[in-house]
Design a protein around this motif. Structure first.
Motif, PDB file in Angstrom:
ATOM      1  N   GLY A 199      -9.184   9.366   2.659  1.00 35.02           N
ATOM      2  CA  GLY A 199      -9.908   9.973   1.547  1.00 35.02           C
ATOM      3  C   GLY A 199      -9.645   9.240   0.244  1.00 35.02           C
ATOM      4  N   LYS A 200      -8.385   8.925  -0.005  1.00 32.53           N
ATOM      5  CA  LYS A 200      -8.027   8.153  -1.212  1.00 32.53           C
ATOM      6  C   LYS A 200      -8.640   6.750  -1.160  1.00 32.53           C
ATOM      7  CE  LYS A 200      -5.334  10.678  -3.893  1.00 32.53           C
ATOM      8  NZ  LYS A 200      -5.638  10.897  -5.336  1.00 32.53           N
ATOM      9  N   ASN A 201      -8.660   6.153   0.022  1.00 32.19           N
ATOM     10  CA  ASN A 201      -9.257   4.819   0.173  1.00 32.19           C
ATOM     11  C   ASN A 201     -10.716   4.820  -0.253  1.00 32.19           C
ATOM     12  OD1 ASN A 201      -7.518   3.564   3.178  1.00 32.19           O
ATOM     13  ND2 ASN A 201      -6.840   3.833   1.086  1.00 32.19           N
ATOM     14  N   TYR A 230       0.809  -1.213   0.000  1.00 34.61           N
ATOM     15  CA  TYR A 230       0.000   0.000   0.000  1.00 34.61           C
ATOM     16  C   TYR A 230       0.849   1.273   0.000  1.00 34.61           C
ATOM     17  CZ  TYR A 230      -4.003  -3.021   0.814  1.00 34.61           C
ATOM     18  OH  TYR A 230      -4.968  -3.985   0.681  1.00 34.61           O
ATOM     19  N   ILE A 231       1.920   1.286   0.786  1.00 32.94           N
ATOM     20  CA  ILE A 231       2.739   2.504   0.856  1.00 32.94           C
ATOM     21  C   ILE A 231       3.329   2.851  -0.503  1.00 32.94           C
ATOM     22  CG2 ILE A 231       4.860   3.501   1.834  1.00 32.94           C
ATOM     23  CD1 ILE A 231       4.230   2.017   4.440  1.00 32.94           C
ATOM     24  N   LYS A 232       3.671   1.828  -1.296  1.00 33.63           N
ATOM     25  CA  LYS A 232       4.265   2.082  -2.621  1.00 33.63           C
ATOM     26  C   LYS A 232       3.220   2.284  -3.722  1.00 33.63           C
ATOM     27  CE  LYS A 232       6.979  -1.572  -2.709  1.00 33.63           C
ATOM     28  NZ  LYS A 232       8.019  -2.521  -3.170  1.00 33.63           N
ATOM     29  N   SER A 233       1.928   2.148  -3.381  1.00 28.30           N
ATOM     30  CA  SER A 233       0.886   2.301  -4.402  1.00 28.30           C
ATOM     31  C   SER A 233       0.751   3.760  -4.840  1.00 28.30           C
ATOM     32  CB  SER A 233      -0.456   1.797  -3.874  1.00 28.30           C
ATOM     33  OG  SER A 233      -0.929   2.630  -2.837  1.00 28.30           O
ATOM     34  N   ASN A 234       0.290   3.969  -6.044  1.00 30.78           N
ATOM     35  CA  ASN A 234       0.177   5.325  -6.596  1.00 30.78           C
ATOM     36  C   ASN A 234      -0.795   6.193  -5.804  1.00 30.78           C
ATOM     37  OD1 ASN A 234       1.997   4.795  -8.669  1.00 30.78           O
ATOM     38  ND2 ASN A 234       0.405   4.045 -10.050  1.00 30.78           N
ATOM     39  N   SER A 235      -1.900   5.617  -5.352  1.00 32.90           N
ATOM     40  CA  SER A 235      -2.883   6.418  -4.606  1.00 32.90           C
ATOM     41  C   SER A 235      -2.316   6.891  -3.275  1.00 32.90           C
ATOM     42  CB  SER A 235      -4.166   5.608  -4.377  1.00 32.90           C
ATOM     43  OG  SER A 235      -3.934   4.500  -3.530  1.00 32.90           O
ATOM     44  N   TYR A 236      -1.533   6.052  -2.616  1.00 33.68           N
ATOM     45  CA  TYR A 236      -0.916   6.460  -1.351  1.00 33.68           C
ATOM     46  C   TYR A 236       0.151   7.525  -1.589  1.00 33.68           C
ATOM     47  CZ  TYR A 236      -3.088   3.228   1.969  1.00 33.68           C
ATOM     48  OH  TYR A 236      -3.978   2.598   2.798  1.00 33.68           O
ATOM     49  N   SER A 242     -11.352  -5.905 -10.627  1.00 33.49           N
ATOM     50  CA  SER A 242     -10.955  -4.527 -10.353  1.00 33.49           C
ATOM     51  C   SER A 242     -11.441  -3.563 -11.429  1.00 33.49           C
ATOM     52  CB  SER A 242      -9.431  -4.430 -10.221  1.00 33.49           C
ATOM     53  OG  SER A 242      -8.803  -4.898 -11.414  1.00 33.49           O
ATOM     54  N   ASP A 243     -11.656  -4.064 -12.642  1.00 33.01           N
ATOM     55  CA  ASP A 243     -12.079  -3.207 -13.753  1.00 33.01           C
ATOM     56  C   ASP A 243     -13.500  -3.483 -14.233  1.00 33.01           C
ATOM     57  OD1 ASP A 243      -9.521  -1.973 -13.890  1.00 33.01           O
ATOM     58  OD2 ASP A 243      -8.760  -3.707 -14.999  1.00 33.01           O
ATOM     59  N   GLU A 244     -14.178  -4.429 -13.608  1.00 29.54           N
ATOM     60  CA  GLU A 244     -15.504  -4.799 -14.091  1.00 29.54           C
ATOM     61  C   GLU A 244     -16.495  -4.888 -12.934  1.00 29.54           C
ATOM     62  OE1 GLU A 244     -17.651  -8.340 -16.760  1.00 29.54           O
ATOM     63  OE2 GLU A 244     -15.555  -8.534 -16.125  1.00 29.54           O
ATOM     64  N   ASN A 245     -17.622  -4.211 -13.097  1.00 32.65           N
ATOM     65  CA  ASN A 245     -18.685  -4.282 -12.108  1.00 32.65           C
ATOM     66  C   ASN A 245     -20.027  -4.201 -12.819  1.00 32.65           C
ATOM     67  OD1 ASN A 245     -19.359  -1.372 -12.431  1.00 32.65           O
ATOM     68  ND2 ASN A 245     -17.362  -1.095 -11.467  1.00 32.65           N
ATOM     69  N   TYR A 266     -11.332   5.230  -4.180  1.00 36.31           N
ATOM     70  CA  TYR A 266     -11.109   4.075  -5.056  1.00 36.31           C
ATOM     71  C   TYR A 266     -11.836   2.806  -4.618  1.00 36.31           C
ATOM     72  CZ  TYR A 266      -7.673   6.978  -7.353  1.00 36.31           C
ATOM     73  OH  TYR A 266      -7.077   8.007  -8.049  1.00 36.31           O
ATOM     74  N   GLN A 267     -12.284   2.754  -3.360  1.00 36.16           N
ATOM     75  CA  GLN A 267     -13.007   1.570  -2.904  1.00 36.16           C
ATOM     76  C   GLN A 267     -14.521   1.738  -2.961  1.00 36.16           C
ATOM     77  OE1 GLN A 267      -9.960   0.781   0.692  1.00 36.16           O
ATOM     78  NE2 GLN A 267     -11.599  -0.723   0.626  1.00 36.16           N
ATOM     79  N   PHE A 268     -15.007   2.991  -2.868  1.00 34.58           N
ATOM     80  CA  PHE A 268     -16.455   3.183  -2.758  1.00 34.58           C
ATOM     81  C   PHE A 268     -17.020   4.222  -3.725  1.00 34.58           C
ATOM     82  CE2 PHE A 268     -14.753   1.845   1.369  1.00 34.58           C
ATOM     83  CZ  PHE A 268     -15.375   0.610   1.469  1.00 34.58           C
ATOM     84  N   ILE A 269     -16.433   5.405  -3.778  1.00 34.71           N
ATOM     85  CA  ILE A 269     -16.961   6.443  -4.675  1.00 34.71           C
ATOM     86  C   ILE A 269     -16.922   5.962  -6.117  1.00 34.71           C
ATOM     87  CG2 ILE A 269     -16.610   8.778  -5.573  1.00 34.71           C
ATOM     88  CD1 ILE A 269     -15.573   9.585  -2.824  1.00 34.71           C
ATOM     89  N   LYS A 270     -15.821   5.313  -6.484  1.00 33.85           N
ATOM     90  CA  LYS A 270     -15.642   4.837  -7.858  1.00 33.85           C
ATOM     91  C   LYS A 270     -16.686   3.799  -8.260  1.00 33.85           C
ATOM     92  CE  LYS A 270     -11.856   3.424 -10.918  1.00 33.85           C
ATOM     93  NZ  LYS A 270     -10.464   2.924 -10.977  1.00 33.85           N
ATOM     94  N   ASN A 271     -17.337   3.181  -7.294  1.00 32.11           N
ATOM     95  CA  ASN A 271     -18.386   2.205  -7.607  1.00 32.11           C
ATOM     96  C   ASN A 271     -19.612   2.859  -8.228  1.00 32.11           C
ATOM     97  OD1 ASN A 271     -16.740   0.311  -6.403  1.00 32.11           O
ATOM     98  ND2 ASN A 271     -17.852   0.272  -4.476  1.00 32.11           N
ATOM     99  N   SER A 272     -19.828   4.139  -7.918  1.00 29.14           N
ATOM    100  CA  SER A 272     -21.033   4.838  -8.384  1.00 29.14           C
ATOM    101  C   SER A 272     -20.776   5.758  -9.563  1.00 29.14           C
ATOM    102  CB  SER A 272     -21.645   5.653  -7.233  1.00 29.14           C
ATOM    103  OG  SER A 272     -22.076   4.819  -6.190  1.00 29.14           O
TER     104      SER A 272
END
Length: 566
Positions: free
Chosen positions: A178-180, A109-115, A362-365, A183-189
């Motif tokens: 906020g980033k969490n 997680y620390i090395k991820s782009n969002s973090y 991750s890319d399909e819902n 990408y985990q919830f706001i992006k779903n809608s």
């Protein structure tokens, strides 16, 4: 004409989810005196002050335990236990857990782009990326014990404590969490605009949300709209132009620039006002998400009932143990309906729209839509104890686990009977018992749910659940008779023949096999099978119950789950 107060009426399910989300946001931690009427809400421009902070605070506080941030800081409890016991409780399993935590959580997680993007917004003078580089899994050499690497363990744990302390700082929580939630919830809608636009120039997503959703609405309120020629697709309010489309909502709308052919005569006529745009952005706060799934009940008889049932749904989902995550949303939904039914409010069991969100990858819902009729809701209420009994039952199919509870609810929501699922469960139980985690009582529960469903749609009206128990009991007795003759090995072959007859609704073939079986054991054919010839659903129900009794070791006390309740 300027607007003194803002009024938004109930509409499509997405707008209704946004209205619920807006109310949740505004009432989080404090009441903001939104005027909630039967079919609309009313509020003033003052309610929008600091709305961006309120928006993220609600989502962060609601979903904090489900975020990657929480995975990082929750390890602090383990460290405290080790320190309190002077590391005497730190064993090889603890070392494995520590190494997994370092590799699969901290470093990942620390090395991820969002973090990294969140770290750029934090003013705390700590280089967390340098600290991450100092982390490394600890290897235990062959023949060595924990004591030989304990100094290195303590060193790594001390570093981890410093990292956790950084993540628990208020500013870190604000931006990392906020980033969490983005990408985990706001992006779903919704996606592709504002803070979810890959080309956005504003790094601070709080400001980005504010400038895209809130400020344009304030400007819209303060502007005289008498010369505006366009109308909002959702609420009919006057608009200056058609720039705000529905394309930012997932699985809704289309790109009006690149796909103009989707509109009549290549001219798009679907656009929304700034107020509706803000409401749609609140969808993530109205839909309840948990473990890659989401659910929203569009109970649109009134806003009060809409908020009530979805609030109850959310609290129930979050109250369940994480070990049963596959059934969380469905169990919460059924229990919410039950609560409404028991309280005998003005709310009545009527046709209700259920929207289910599923993240396939991750890319399909996708969204699934169901209309639950009054009869179906009553069927679910009557069958609740049998449905609940299935919560941990599952089978293996094509290398993947299938939860029987979830499969049952899916069929009920889609207004389908249970015959194919019952057939599959009995067949798998007979052919590969070690790969499946359910027993004969689970299959009888399925059959009883199916009886209630069939009665709800006009079949089996004069039959009770006792036909399931009686059919199963006869199967058990026949198996015992074969066992007494030393021929129990023949039972599986008989089961396959009977299942094939049931699948094709071939009563003659079923009865031929059955009569041969009873001739072999020199017993009369039970009277219950004579009744099955009159009705196909009675035939299948009794037939499957009979085969369920043949496939397992059922004791008489197990045949009825709750004797006397029927």
């Amino acid at each position: 004409m300027k607007i003194e107060t803002l009024k938004i009426y109930m509409g499509d399910w997405q707008l209704n989810a946004g209205i619920v989300g807006f109310i949740n946001i505004m009432n989080h931690k404090s009441e903001h005196n939104i005027n909630i009427k039967e079919h609309y809400i009313e509020f003033s421009k003052e309610h929008l002050i600091g709305f961006s902070e309120k928006y993220f605070n609600y989502l962060i506080d609601t979903y904090k335990p489900y975020t990657s941030w929480y995975k990082i800081v929750s390890y602090e409890e383990s460290i405290k236990k080790y320190e309190d016991n002077d590391y005497t409780n730190f064993d090889e399993k603890s070392l494995d857990n520590l190494n997994k935590y370092i590799k699969d959580i901290l470093k990942k997680y620390i090395k991820s782009n969002s973090y990294k993007a969140a770290f750029d917004l934090i003013s705390i003078d700590i280089n967390i990326l340098d600290m991450e580089k100092q982390l490394s899994p600890i290897k235990l050499k062959k023949g060595s014990d924990i004591q030989s690497v304990l100094p290195e363990i303590k060193k790594q744990l001390a570093l981890i404590k410093d990292i956790i302390a950084f993540f628990k700082e208020n500013e870190t929580k604000k931006y990392v969490l906020g980033k969490n939630v983005i990408y985990q919830f706001i992006k779903n809608s919704w996606n592709g605009v504002s803070l979810l636009n890959p080309q956005t120039k504003e790094k601070d997503f709080y400001e980005d949300y504010n400038s895209y959703f809130v400020n344009p609405l304030i400007e819209y309120i303060e502007t005289d709209k008498i010369k505006y020629k366009f109308q909002c697709f959702s609420c009919d309010s006057k608009m200056k132009d058609m720039k705000n489309t529905l394309s930012f909502l997932n699985h809704t709308g289309f790109d009006t620039v690149r796909k103009a052919s989707h509109a009549w005569n290549f001219s798009n006529d679907i656009a929304i006002c700034e107020l509706c745009k803000l409401m749609y952005s609140c969808m993530p706060a109205g839909i309840t998400y948990a473990y890659n799934k989401g659910i929203f009940v569009n109970e649109n008889s009134s806003i009060e009932k809409l908020v009530k049932i979805n609030t109850n749904l959310k609290s129930r989902i979050f109250s369940y143990d994480s070990t049963d995550r596959d059934t969380h949303t469905y169990r919460a939904l059924i229990n919410s309906f039950e609560k409404e039914h028991e309280e005998k409010l003005k709310y009545e069991l009527a046709d209700i729209q259920i929207i289910r969100y599923e993240q396939i990858s991750s890319d399909e819902n996708r969204y699934k839509f169901n209309i639950l009729s009054k009869n179906l809701l009553e069927t679910i209420m009557k069958s609740k104890k049998y449905i609940d009994y299935l919560s941990k039952a599952n089978y293996k199919e094509n290398g993947e686990r299938v939860n029987i509870y979830e499969a049952t609810i899916d069929r009920l929501f889609n207004n389908q009977n249970m015959y194919t699922l019952i057939h599959k469960c009995i067949l798998y139980k007979a052919s590969a018992p070690k790969d499946n985690y359910y027993n004969d009582s689970h299959m009888l529960s399925l059959l009883k749910i199916n009886v209630e469903y069939l009665k709800g749609v006009g079949y089996l009206e004069n039959k009770g659940l006792d036909i399931v128990d009686n059919g199963s009991r006869q199967g058990y007795f026949l198996k015992q008779a074969y066992k007494d003759k030393g021929s129990v090995d023949k039972v599986n072959g008989i089961c396959y023949r009977l299942l094939n007859s049931l699948k094709t609704s071939n009563q003659n073939a079923f009865m031929d096999t059955l009569i041969n079986c009873y001739l072999y054991v020199k017993k009369p054919v039970p009277q219950i099978f004579m009744e099955t010839l009159k009705d196909e659903d009675v035939f299948k129900t009794v037939g499957y119950a009979f085969v369920a009794g043949l496939t397992g070791e059922i004791k008489e006390t197990q045949i009825t789950i709750t004797e006397g309740d029927e």
